[in-house]
Design an enzyme around this catalytic site. Structure first.
Site, PDB file in Angstrom:
ATOM      1  N   LYS A   1       0.829  -1.200   0.000  1.00 47.37           N
ATOM      2  CA  LYS A   1       0.000   0.000   0.000  1.00 47.37           C
ATOM      3  C   LYS A   1       0.871   1.260   0.000  1.00 47.37           C
ATOM      4  CE  LYS A   1      -4.073  -2.135   2.044  1.00 47.37           C
ATOM      5  NZ  LYS A   1      -4.765  -2.439   3.312  1.00 47.37           N
TER       6      LYS A   1
ATOM      7  N   LYS B   1      -3.753 -10.338 -10.425  1.00 50.46           N
ATOM      8  CA  LYS B   1      -4.821 -10.554  -9.445  1.00 50.46           C
ATOM      9  C   LYS B   1      -5.900  -9.481  -9.625  1.00 50.46           C
ATOM     10  CE  LYS B   1      -5.768  -9.051  -5.088  1.00 50.46           C
ATOM     11  NZ  LYS B   1      -5.962  -8.939  -3.663  1.00 50.46           N
TER      12      LYS B   1
ATOM     13  N   LYS C   1      -9.344  -3.895  -6.909  1.00 49.38           N
ATOM     14  CA  LYS C   1      -9.825  -2.552  -7.244  1.00 49.38           C
ATOM     15  C   LYS C   1      -8.667  -1.584  -7.443  1.00 49.38           C
ATOM     16  CE  LYS C   1     -10.789  -1.525  -2.442  1.00 49.38           C
ATOM     17  NZ  LYS C   1     -10.795  -2.897  -1.921  1.00 49.38           N
TER      18      LYS C   1
END
Ligand code: ADP
Ligand code: TRP
Length: 320
Positions: free
Chosen positions: A110, A189, A192
């Site tokens: 992230k 994968k 979103k």
């Protein structure tokens, strides 16, 4: 047996979420005492827009109920309706080594994607451990990308139990290897954050256009093809019947079928698969009080269980 899983309200749900987490969790409703929740405290690590968060929470609630969550059998709640999990997270954080969190892939990914490295983002796995341990879950149905977080939860629980006495059950991740990673339209994968999703309840025409863009190799119609290396087939097999899957597999191996035809078959099958859920979702969307009532009742049931665990944890550390 008790099962628990959660999902963040941070965007529209997609096929990866459905086959990786929702369907396995919903299948457990018949066999386990199931807890499912909307991880809105977790979503605050990335969503800083109140209207957007409210909308996403509502959408997740509708999606789960439309997909077959039975609020009689499953305790369905919003994480923030049970603030006791935050207190438990604090108690757990006192036994959580920094190094354990520093090793978490999800945090590193992230931050690499540009999400600000806040304390909450770093401590995310501790709150997740609190969610799981608070209900004394035996199993946690999730996609493979969440496995490390469940392992962290186990480590934290073991450490707490060693230091303060046996308060927590040690949970196991439950990962369906057949659908462990659902591919997105670009072959990575489905996620979103990669912009490669097929949304559960997206506009059907848009979904069809996106399916036609799925990345394949450049074999001609006549050439035999390997179903196990094809992203279109990987998605088709999730929504096709056993018989359809076998026939399609045979046609791949024999040659004579082109990717455009398989993509059209996938779009048709996908639409049919989600059609009853889409109808049910529309019905539910027109009755917001019913959804609110389900969540209110779910929070009450979850809270009763979670308060007991928190009480035991407080007593164990000396906060009677
Ligand atoms: P996203 O990657 O879109 O942000 P989340 O991280 O919010 O999705 O995942 C929510 C749940 O759905 C988790 O249990 C996760 O393991 C599962 N999941 C997400 N994407 C996939 C995928 N492509 N394949 C299998 N499971 C997935
Ligand atoms: N981290 C999970 C995800 O991104 C969501 C989540 C929060 C969760 N708490 C949980 C999943 C507890 C299972 C159990 O998908």
């Amino acid at each position: 047996m008790r099962a628990l899983s959660g999902i963040q309200p941070s965007g529209r749900l997609h096929l990866g979420n459905y086959f990786g987490m929702m369907r396995p969790a919903l299948e457990l409703q018949d066999r386990a005492e199931t807890f499912l929740f909307i991880a809105d405290y977790h979503a605050l690590t990335t969503v800083h827009n109140a209207a957007e968060l409210r909308e996403a929470i509502r959408n997740v609630a509708l999606d789960f109920l439309a997909c077959g969550l039975d609020p009689e059998r499953t305790v369905f709640y919003r994480q923030s309706d049970v603030p006791e999990v935050c207190e438990l997270a604090w108690l757990l954080s006192t036994v959580t080594p920094m190094g354990l969190l520093e090793r978490c892939h999800s945090y590193k990914d992230k931050v690499a994607r540009g999400i600000p490295a806040s304390h909450a983002l770093f401590a995310y796995p501790v709150l997740m451990a609190a969610d799981i341990l608070a209900v004394q879950a035996d199993v946690v149905p999730v996609g493979r990308d969440q496995k490390q977080h469940v392992e962290v939860t186990r480590d934290i629980a073991e450490k707490f139990n060693r230091e303060f006495g046996p308060v927590f059950k040690i949970p196991e991740p439950l990962i369906r290897e057949d659908v462990a990673v659902v591919p997105g339209i670009d072959g990575q994968k489905m996620s979103k954050s990669y912009g490669n999703t097929l949304d559960l309840f997206g506009d059907p025409a848009e979904t069809r256009r996106r399916i036609m863009r799925i990345v394949t190799d450049s074999r001609t119609v006549e050439e035999p093809k390997d179903p196990d290396r094809c992203n279109v087939f990987a998605l088709y097999r999730l929504v096709a019947t056993e018989e359809e899957r076998r026939q399609m597999e045979a046609r791949y191996r024999a040659g004579g079928i082109g990717y455009a035809e398989v993509k059209r078959a996938l779009a048709d099958r996908l639409e049919a698969y989600f059609e009853p859920m889409r109808r049910r979702r529309e019905e539910l969307a027109s009755n917001p009080q019913r959804v609110d009532e389900v969540l209110r009742r779910g929070a009450e049931r979850a809270r009763a269980v979670i308060r007991q665990t928190l009480g035991a944890a407080r007593r164990a550390v000396g906060l009677d």
